[in-house]
Design a protein around this motif. Structure first.
Motif, PDB file in Angstrom:
ATOM      1  N   TRP A  20     135.534  17.379 -34.194  1.00 45.46           N
ATOM      2  CA  TRP A  20     136.444  18.205 -33.406  1.00 45.46           C
ATOM      3  C   TRP A  20     137.019  19.330 -34.256  1.00 45.46           C
ATOM      4  CZ3 TRP A  20     141.590  19.315 -34.197  1.00 45.46           C
ATOM      5  CH2 TRP A  20     142.218  20.035 -33.175  1.00 45.46           C
ATOM      6  N   LEU A  21     137.429  19.011 -35.492  1.00 42.17           N
ATOM      7  CA  LEU A  21     138.015  20.018 -36.355  1.00 42.17           C
ATOM      8  C   LEU A  21     136.986  21.075 -36.742  1.00 42.17           C
ATOM      9  CD1 LEU A  21     140.628  20.842 -37.745  1.00 42.17           C
ATOM     10  CD2 LEU A  21     139.918  19.513 -39.740  1.00 42.17           C
ATOM     11  N   LEU A  22     135.760  20.652 -36.976  1.00 42.94           N
ATOM     12  CA  LEU A  22     134.720  21.613 -37.340  1.00 42.94           C
ATOM     13  C   LEU A  22     134.434  22.578 -36.194  1.00 42.94           C
ATOM     14  CD1 LEU A  22     132.197  19.389 -39.334  1.00 42.94           C
ATOM     15  CD2 LEU A  22     133.883  21.007 -40.236  1.00 42.94           C
ATOM     16  N   ARG A  23     134.589  22.105 -34.968  1.00 43.89           N
ATOM     17  CA  ARG A  23     134.378  23.003 -33.823  1.00 43.89           C
ATOM     18  C   ARG A  23     135.465  24.064 -33.736  1.00 43.89           C
ATOM     19  NH1 ARG A  23     132.611  18.204 -31.026  1.00 43.89           N
ATOM     20  NH2 ARG A  23     134.703  17.915 -30.166  1.00 43.89           N
ATOM     21  N   THR A  24     136.610  23.802 -34.330  1.00 41.81           N
ATOM     22  CA  THR A  24     137.707  24.777 -34.308  1.00 41.81           C
ATOM     23  C   THR A  24     137.762  25.623 -35.581  1.00 41.81           C
ATOM     24  OG1 THR A  24     139.309  23.233 -35.290  1.00 41.81           O
ATOM     25  CG2 THR A  24     139.048  23.190 -32.895  1.00 41.81           C
ATOM     26  N   ALA A  25     136.798  25.456 -36.479  1.00 41.50           N
ATOM     27  CA  ALA A  25     136.846  26.133 -37.785  1.00 41.50           C
ATOM     28  C   ALA A  25     136.884  27.654 -37.639  1.00 41.50           C
ATOM     29  CB  ALA A  25     135.650  25.715 -38.639  1.00 41.50           C
ATOM     30  N   TYR A  26     136.119  28.199 -36.698  1.00 40.41           N
ATOM     31  CA  TYR A  26     136.079  29.656 -36.551  1.00 40.41           C
ATOM     32  C   TYR A  26     137.407  30.197 -36.027  1.00 40.41           C
ATOM     33  CZ  TYR A  26     131.105  29.077 -37.350  1.00 40.41           C
ATOM     34  OH  TYR A  26     129.899  28.764 -37.911  1.00 40.41           O
ATOM     35  N   ALA A  27     138.085  29.408 -35.206  1.00 43.16           N
ATOM     36  CA  ALA A  27     139.413  29.820 -34.745  1.00 43.16           C
ATOM     37  C   ALA A  27     140.400  29.841 -35.908  1.00 43.16           C
ATOM     38  CB  ALA A  27     139.905  28.876 -33.643  1.00 43.16           C
ATOM     39  N   TRP A  28     140.305  28.838 -36.790  1.00 45.16           N
ATOM     40  CA  TRP A  28     141.153  28.841 -37.983  1.00 45.16           C
ATOM     41  C   TRP A  28     140.912  30.097 -38.814  1.00 45.16           C
ATOM     42  CZ3 TRP A  28     144.539  25.011 -40.028  1.00 45.16           C
ATOM     43  CH2 TRP A  28     144.666  23.847 -39.265  1.00 45.16           C
ATOM     44  N   GLU A  29     139.663  30.493 -38.943  1.00 47.66           N
ATOM     45  CA  GLU A  29     139.333  31.670 -39.749  1.00 47.66           C
ATOM     46  C   GLU A  29     139.900  32.940 -39.139  1.00 47.66           C
ATOM     47  OE1 GLU A  29     137.707  31.553 -42.836  1.00 47.66           O
ATOM     48  OE2 GLU A  29     138.152  29.442 -42.448  1.00 47.66           O
ATOM     49  N   ARG A  30     139.826  33.061 -37.814  1.00 46.77           N
ATOM     50  CA  ARG A  30     140.360  34.251 -37.160  1.00 46.77           C
ATOM     51  C   ARG A  30     141.867  34.341 -37.332  1.00 46.77           C
ATOM     52  NH1 ARG A  30     136.490  32.802 -33.194  1.00 46.77           N
ATOM     53  NH2 ARG A  30     138.100  31.707 -31.981  1.00 46.77           N
ATOM     54  N   VAL A  31     142.543  33.222 -37.153  1.00 42.08           N
ATOM     55  CA  VAL A  31     143.998  33.228 -37.277  1.00 42.08           C
ATOM     56  C   VAL A  31     144.411  33.457 -38.731  1.00 42.08           C
ATOM     57  CG1 VAL A  31     146.092  31.843 -37.040  1.00 42.08           C
ATOM     58  CG2 VAL A  31     144.332  31.765 -35.261  1.00 42.08           C
ATOM     59  N   GLY A  32     143.807  32.720 -39.648  1.00 42.25           N
ATOM     60  CA  GLY A  32     144.167  32.853 -41.058  1.00 42.25           C
ATOM     61  C   GLY A  32     143.891  34.240 -41.598  1.00 42.25           C
ATOM     62  N   GLY A  33     142.722  34.788 -41.271  1.00 48.14           N
ATOM     63  CA  GLY A  33     142.401  36.134 -41.735  1.00 48.14           C
ATOM     64  C   GLY A  33     143.244  37.193 -41.067  1.00 48.14           C
ATOM     65  N   GLY A  34     143.524  37.019 -39.779  1.00 48.79           N
ATOM     66  CA  GLY A  34     144.313  38.012 -39.061  1.00 48.79           C
ATOM     67  C   GLY A  34     145.749  38.087 -39.536  1.00 48.79           C
ATOM     68  N   LEU A  35     146.304  36.946 -39.925  1.00 49.05           N
ATOM     69  CA  LEU A  35     147.686  36.910 -40.401  1.00 49.05           C
ATOM     70  C   LEU A  35     147.791  37.003 -41.920  1.00 49.05           C
ATOM     71  CD1 LEU A  35     149.092  34.083 -38.071  1.00 49.05           C
ATOM     72  CD2 LEU A  35     149.265  36.566 -37.780  1.00 49.05           C
ATOM     73  N   SER A  36     146.652  37.086 -42.600  1.00 45.55           N
ATOM     74  CA  SER A  36     146.625  37.151 -44.079  1.00 45.55           C
ATOM     75  C   SER A  36     147.415  35.993 -44.696  1.00 45.55           C
ATOM     76  CB  SER A  36     147.194  38.494 -44.569  1.00 45.55           C
ATOM     77  OG  SER A  36     146.416  39.568 -44.098  1.00 45.55           O
ATOM     78  N   LEU A  37     147.170  34.799 -44.201  1.00 48.41           N
ATOM     79  CA  LEU A  37     147.851  33.617 -44.727  1.00 48.41           C
ATOM     80  C   LEU A  37     147.406  33.353 -46.164  1.00 48.41           C
ATOM     81  CD1 LEU A  37     147.628  31.241 -41.615  1.00 48.41           C
ATOM     82  CD2 LEU A  37     149.533  32.694 -42.341  1.00 48.41           C
ATOM     83  N   PRO A  38     148.301  32.872 -47.024  1.00 50.39           N
ATOM     84  CA  PRO A  38     147.983  32.732 -48.451  1.00 50.39           C
ATOM     85  C   PRO A  38     147.311  31.415 -48.821  1.00 50.39           C
ATOM     86  CG  PRO A  38     150.290  32.209 -48.091  1.00 50.39           C
ATOM     87  CD  PRO A  38     149.728  32.594 -46.744  1.00 50.39           C
ATOM     88  N   PHE A  39     146.951  30.590 -47.844  1.00 47.34           N
ATOM     89  CA  PHE A  39     146.463  29.250 -48.156  1.00 47.34           C
ATOM     90  C   PHE A  39     144.972  29.089 -47.868  1.00 47.34           C
ATOM     91  CE2 PHE A  39     150.972  28.840 -46.799  1.00 47.34           C
ATOM     92  CZ  PHE A  39     151.496  28.584 -48.066  1.00 47.34           C
ATOM     93  N   SER A  40     144.188  30.105 -48.080  1.00 49.31           N
ATOM     94  CA  SER A  40     142.744  29.998 -47.879  1.00 49.31           C
ATOM     95  C   SER A  40     142.137  29.061 -48.919  1.00 49.31           C
ATOM     96  CB  SER A  40     142.103  31.379 -47.995  1.00 49.31           C
ATOM     97  OG  SER A  40     142.277  31.886 -49.311  1.00 49.31           O
ATOM     98  N   GLY A  41     140.935  28.583 -48.616  1.00 46.92           N
ATOM     99  CA  GLY A  41     140.267  27.687 -49.556  1.00 46.92           C
ATOM    100  C   GLY A  41     139.685  28.393 -50.754  1.00 46.92           C
ATOM    101  N   VAL A  42     139.190  29.612 -50.549  1.00 45.99           N
ATOM    102  CA  VAL A  42     138.557  30.340 -51.644  1.00 45.99           C
ATOM    103  C   VAL A  42     139.006  31.794 -51.667  1.00 45.99           C
ATOM    104  CG1 VAL A  42     136.489  28.883 -51.675  1.00 45.99           C
ATOM    105  CG2 VAL A  42     136.522  30.949 -50.275  1.00 45.99           C
ATOM    106  N   LEU A  43     138.930  32.376 -52.847  1.00 44.97           N
ATOM    107  CA  LEU A  43     139.133  33.804 -53.050  1.00 44.97           C
ATOM    108  C   LEU A  43     137.787  34.437 -53.357  1.00 44.97           C
ATOM    109  CD1 LEU A  43     142.197  33.622 -55.481  1.00 44.97           C
ATOM    110  CD2 LEU A  43     142.271  33.943 -52.997  1.00 44.97           C
ATOM    111  N   LEU A  44     137.520  35.589 -52.766  1.00 45.14           N
ATOM    112  CA  LEU A  44     136.331  36.371 -53.095  1.00 45.14           C
ATOM    113  C   LEU A  44     136.799  37.672 -53.717  1.00 45.14           C
ATOM    114  CD1 LEU A  44     135.854  34.995 -50.016  1.00 45.14           C
ATOM    115  CD2 LEU A  44     133.555  35.861 -50.469  1.00 45.14           C
ATOM    116  N   VAL A  45     136.447  37.884 -54.962  1.00 43.80           N
ATOM    117  CA  VAL A  45     136.870  39.095 -55.652  1.00 43.80           C
ATOM    118  C   VAL A  45     135.632  39.890 -56.060  1.00 43.80           C
ATOM    119  CG1 VAL A  45     137.076  37.806 -57.822  1.00 43.80           C
ATOM    120  CG2 VAL A  45     138.126  40.057 -57.622  1.00 43.80           C
ATOM    121  N   GLU A  46     135.620  41.137 -55.657  1.00 42.54           N
ATOM    122  CA  GLU A  46     134.531  42.052 -56.005  1.00 42.54           C
ATOM    123  C   GLU A  46     134.994  42.935 -57.153  1.00 42.54           C
ATOM    124  OE1 GLU A  46     131.824  45.581 -53.921  1.00 42.54           O
ATOM    125  OE2 GLU A  46     133.208  44.362 -52.722  1.00 42.54           O
ATOM    126  N   ALA A  47     134.195  43.024 -58.187  1.00 39.09           N
ATOM    127  CA  ALA A  47     134.579  43.780 -59.380  1.00 39.09           C
ATOM    128  C   ALA A  47     133.422  44.633 -59.849  1.00 39.09           C
ATOM    129  CB  ALA A  47     135.012  42.834 -60.494  1.00 39.09           C
TER     130      ALA A  47
END
Length: 242
Positions: free
Chosen positions: A185-212
């Protein structure tokens, strides 16, 4: 300490790993949107995220650390993966345009030495995309996934490490806002979590991607002279006559 390659492959074969690969793969692709005619190297265990580049890049190869082990990639074509010491890559100077490092910075014994080796093989204008566990996220606190092993990073720690090894951060992304739980059930909602977390710029993501990007000139340290006091001449005191 590196995870065994068998454990990494097993994780990405599970439902949680499949969802992780899809979500994180989109974030990786968004940062390296155009690799037409470029050479792409995956370091660590980056093969789950390299498939999107194979048809577009001039060449796309993977190098896995000797302490981790290597698996065949791709599975249904001539192999493009090799085993090597991550601090002594078997590649010429300035031969790679893009590097994707996943499951590497947090586990390698000497991250600075590894990054110096990446700097060596990157061409002028080349770019590194490092995917690291976020120290503030839930994924770094649970060792049930590969992102819960090794050393997690904060943004400040990643910036300092990159600058010390002659890289300039030019872009940031975050991903994996959903909890690392294998509930269907939680995996089916994973994309919704991503939209909300990314849209609100929440600081508790699982990973950081840094381009250098690779710096081409080493900064020069300005040192003070051994004697900083300025001596001024004194007038009116002649040499006594003999």
């Amino acid at each position: 300490m590196f995870l065994d390659v068998v454990d990494l492959r097993s994780f990405y074969a599970q439902p949680l790993g499949v969802v992780t690969r899809r979500i994180l793969g989109r974030a990786v692709r968004a940062r390296f949107a155009d690799v037409q005619g470029l050479s792409v190297l995956g370091l660590g265990y980056a093969t789950p995220y390299l498939g999107a580049f194979r048809e577009e890049a001039e060449r796309c190869i993977a190098v896995m650390p000797a302490a981790q082990g290597v698996v065949r990639w791709p599975s249904a074509a001539p192999t493009l993966a090799a085993l090597a010491d991550e601090t002594a890559l078997p590649l010429p100077n300035a031969s790679i345009d893009r590097v994707v490092a996943v499951h590497l910075l947090e586990t390698t014994p000497d991250a600075a030495e590894m990054l110096r080796e990446v700097w060596r093989i990157l061409a002028p204008g080349g770019r590194l995309l490092a995917v690291v566990p976020n120290r503030r996220g839930v994924w770094a606190r649970l060792d049930t996934t590969p992102f819960g092993n090794g050393r997690p990073f904060s943004r400040g720690q990643v910036v300092r490490l990159l600058r010390e090894t002659l890289f300039t951060p030019v872009g940031w992304s975050e991903a994996l806002y959903f909890p690392p739980v294998s509930s269907r059930w939680l995996l089916r909602t994973a994309y919704a979590w991503e939209r909300v977390g990314g849209g609100l710029s929440l600081p508790f993501s699982g990973v950081l991607l840094v381009e250098a990007t690779k710096q081409l000139h080493r900064p020069v340290l300005v040192r003070r002279p051994a004697f900083s006091q300025v001596l001024e001449p004194v007038f009116g005191q002649g040499v006594p006559a003999s």
